[in-house]
Design a protein around this motif. Structure first.
Motif, PDB file in Angstrom:
ATOM      1  N   UNK A 172      25.829   7.125 -13.185  1.00 26.22           N
ATOM      2  CA  UNK A 172      24.562   6.578 -13.671  1.00 26.22           C
ATOM      3  C   UNK A 172      24.728   5.130 -14.125  1.00 26.22           C
ATOM      4  N   UNK A 173      25.852   4.830 -14.753  1.00 28.77           N
ATOM      5  CA  UNK A 173      26.107   3.450 -15.178  1.00 28.77           C
ATOM      6  C   UNK A 173      26.215   2.529 -13.970  1.00 28.77           C
ATOM      7  N   UNK A 174      26.924   2.974 -12.957  1.00 32.23           N
ATOM      8  CA  UNK A 174      27.093   2.178 -11.744  1.00 32.23           C
ATOM      9  C   UNK A 174      25.741   1.915 -11.091  1.00 32.23           C
ATOM     10  N   UNK A 175      24.905   2.936 -10.993  1.00 37.74           N
ATOM     11  CA  UNK A 175      23.594   2.789 -10.356  1.00 37.74           C
ATOM     12  C   UNK A 175      22.719   1.795 -11.104  1.00 37.74           C
ATOM     13  N   UNK A 184      22.795  -3.337   2.051  1.00 37.32           N
ATOM     14  CA  UNK A 184      23.654  -2.149   2.056  1.00 37.32           C
ATOM     15  C   UNK A 184      22.989  -1.014   2.817  1.00 37.32           C
ATOM     16  N   UNK A 185      23.787  -0.261   3.548  1.00 36.54           N
ATOM     17  CA  UNK A 185      23.282   0.856   4.341  1.00 36.54           C
ATOM     18  C   UNK A 185      23.753   2.173   3.741  1.00 36.54           C
ATOM     19  N   UNK A 186      22.812   3.087   3.530  1.00 32.10           N
ATOM     20  CA  UNK A 186      23.151   4.406   3.025  1.00 32.10           C
ATOM     21  C   UNK A 186      23.922   4.341   1.717  1.00 32.10           C
ATOM     22  N   UNK A 187      25.033   5.090   1.674  1.00 37.12           N
ATOM     23  CA  UNK A 187      25.871   5.121   0.469  1.00 37.12           C
ATOM     24  C   UNK A 187      27.136   4.285   0.659  1.00 37.12           C
ATOM     25  N   UNK A 188      27.100   3.362   1.615  1.00 32.00           N
ATOM     26  CA  UNK A 188      28.295   2.552   1.872  1.00 32.00           C
ATOM     27  C   UNK A 188      28.712   1.753   0.642  1.00 32.00           C
ATOM     28  N   UNK A 189      27.728   1.269  -0.124  1.00 34.95           N
ATOM     29  CA  UNK A 189      28.027   0.486  -1.330  1.00 34.95           C
ATOM     30  C   UNK A 189      28.861   1.314  -2.312  1.00 34.95           C
ATOM     31  N   UNK A 190      28.460   2.569  -2.518  1.00 36.94           N
ATOM     32  CA  UNK A 190      29.186   3.444  -3.438  1.00 36.94           C
ATOM     33  C   UNK A 190      30.519   3.885  -2.854  1.00 36.94           C
ATOM     34  N   UNK A 191      30.548   4.108  -1.544  1.00 36.91           N
ATOM     35  CA  UNK A 191      31.781   4.579  -0.910  1.00 36.91           C
ATOM     36  C   UNK A 191      32.904   3.545  -0.962  1.00 36.91           C
ATOM     37  N   UNK A 192      32.541   2.290  -0.995  1.00 33.69           N
ATOM     38  CA  UNK A 192      33.541   1.226  -0.899  1.00 33.69           C
ATOM     39  C   UNK A 192      34.038   0.731  -2.256  1.00 33.69           C
ATOM     40  N   UNK A 213      53.454  -4.208 -12.331  1.00 33.81           N
ATOM     41  CA  UNK A 213      52.034  -4.302 -12.680  1.00 33.81           C
ATOM     42  C   UNK A 213      51.525  -5.679 -12.279  1.00 33.81           C
ATOM     43  N   UNK A 214      50.555  -5.716 -11.380  1.00 36.24           N
ATOM     44  CA  UNK A 214      50.071  -7.006 -10.873  1.00 36.24           C
ATOM     45  C   UNK A 214      48.789  -7.465 -11.564  1.00 36.24           C
ATOM     46  N   UNK A 215      48.129  -6.556 -12.316  1.00 35.26           N
ATOM     47  CA  UNK A 215      46.896  -6.918 -13.027  1.00 35.26           C
ATOM     48  C   UNK A 215      46.567  -5.803 -14.002  1.00 35.26           C
ATOM     49  N   UNK A 216      45.733  -6.112 -14.983  1.00 33.67           N
ATOM     50  CA  UNK A 216      45.196  -5.094 -15.883  1.00 33.67           C
ATOM     51  C   UNK A 216      43.679  -5.093 -15.755  1.00 33.67           C
ATOM     52  N   UNK A 217      43.105  -3.897 -15.743  1.00 34.23           N
ATOM     53  CA  UNK A 217      41.671  -3.734 -15.517  1.00 34.23           C
ATOM     54  C   UNK A 217      41.062  -2.911 -16.650  1.00 34.23           C
ATOM     55  N   UNK A 218      39.857  -3.251 -17.054  1.00 32.58           N
ATOM     56  CA  UNK A 218      39.167  -2.551 -18.142  1.00 32.58           C
ATOM     57  C   UNK A 218      37.717  -2.284 -17.744  1.00 32.58           C
ATOM     58  N   UNK A 219      37.421  -1.023 -17.402  1.00 34.94           N
ATOM     59  CA  UNK A 219      36.053  -0.631 -16.999  1.00 34.94           C
ATOM     60  C   UNK A 219      35.507  -1.545 -15.905  1.00 34.94           C
ATOM     61  N   UNK A 220      36.343  -1.846 -14.936  1.00 29.85           N
ATOM     62  CA  UNK A 220      35.962  -2.813 -13.900  1.00 29.85           C
ATOM     63  C   UNK A 220      35.730  -2.135 -12.548  1.00 29.85           C
ATOM     64  N   UNK A 221      34.771  -2.672 -11.815  1.00 27.72           N
ATOM     65  CA  UNK A 221      34.472  -2.197 -10.468  1.00 27.72           C
ATOM     66  C   UNK A 221      35.352  -2.968  -9.493  1.00 27.72           C
TER      67      UNK A 221
END
Length: 284
Positions: A172-175, A184-192, A213-221
């Protein structure tokens, strides 16, 4: 009466009239001020109730909430501490951690449970006797982070007035915060794409805790790299997801912290006064 007396009398009347006007103006200003104050207070109360900035707008027509200034997804657990659902979830988390099969069986409806796009699974078919069974892993990951009231959930035969909760709240947050572009076509955006949930989660050069470790991520898409995915060893928790960073570097993130917008999520509602696991739609 002399001319000067008449002029003084007129001046006195004008003064009284002006004083009345002044009093009336003051009263009007006070009334307008009180009305504006009440309106401002109402807006502040509404703002507090919605808890802005929030991850999910509970109304169907709410505005899209962008990620925060650092580009991170805003993830907020909407289960209020001490609330009925919050206490139930705490019990369920403990039961899942301890692989308490009788408790988990008690929250699965007798009619069965739908997992993804499959036919309903009975309590026996969930294979709860196996601590490493896939259902245990999917449920453990689903309830590990924040939850929220479900937006437009499927119809379930639940108690009147019962709210349906969804765990996790990532989809829901992503949407809301990362809507697909018109192209974007269909659910390709979410699939990728996947969301790396947590603070300073390591992205590593190889699918191993011993790698760099090449990077640190925090709640990131981040971009999902399906060409390097490892389907033969895929596990909802104890495996790795291949990703591509924004600077095009390739890496891997431990699955415990990786959530797909299409991943399985648990829906909870009350049946006969008791919280039940209604279904687990999704699954990518």
């Amino acid at each position: 009466m002399s001319e000067s007396d008449r002029m003084a009398k007129k001046a006195t009347k004008r003064g009284r009239y002006s004083l009345k006007q002044l009093r009336w103006s003051i009263l009007m200003a006070i009334g307008v001020g009180l009305a504006l104050g009440a309106l401002l207070a109402a807006l502040i109360r509404a703002h507090s109730r919605t808890g802005e900035p929030r991850m999910i707008n509970l109304g169907a027509e709410g505005p899209v909430a962008p990620p925060d200034s650092e580009g991170r997804l805003i993830l907020e657990d909407e289960a209020v501490p001490g609330s009925d659902f919050y206490q139930f979830r705490a019990q369920l988390r403990e039961a899942v951690q301890n692989r308490n099969a009788p408790f988990v069986q008690s929250v699965v409806p007798e009619a069965g449970l739908t997992l993804g796009f499959s036919v309903p699974q009975t309590r026996e078919n969930l294979n709860l006797d196996d601590p490493q069974g896939r259902f245990w892993l999917i449920l453990e990951k689903a309830i590990a982070i924040g939850c929220a009231p479900a937006e437009n959930p499927p119809a379930y035969n639940i108690d009147a007035g019962s709210e349906i909760w969804v765990c996790p709240n990532v989809a829901q947050a992503f949407a809301r915060q990362v809507p697909p572009p018109p192209s974007a076509e269909g659910v390709s955006w979410q699939l990728e794409r996947v969301v790396v949930v947590g603070e300073s989660v390591n992205a590593r050069s190889q699918p191993s805790l011993d790698s760099e470790a090449i990077a640190t991520l925090s709640n990131e898409v981040v971009q999902l790299d399906r060409d390097r995915q490892l389907p033969e060893t895929f596990d909802p928790i104890d495996s790795w997801t291949a990703i591509r960073l924004s600077d095009d570097r390739e890496g891997y993130v431990y699955n415990r912290y990786v959530y797909s917008p299409l991943e399985s999520r648990a829906l909870f509602g009350k049946i006969n006064g008791e919280w039940q696991l209604l279904g687990m739609p999704g699954g990518d």
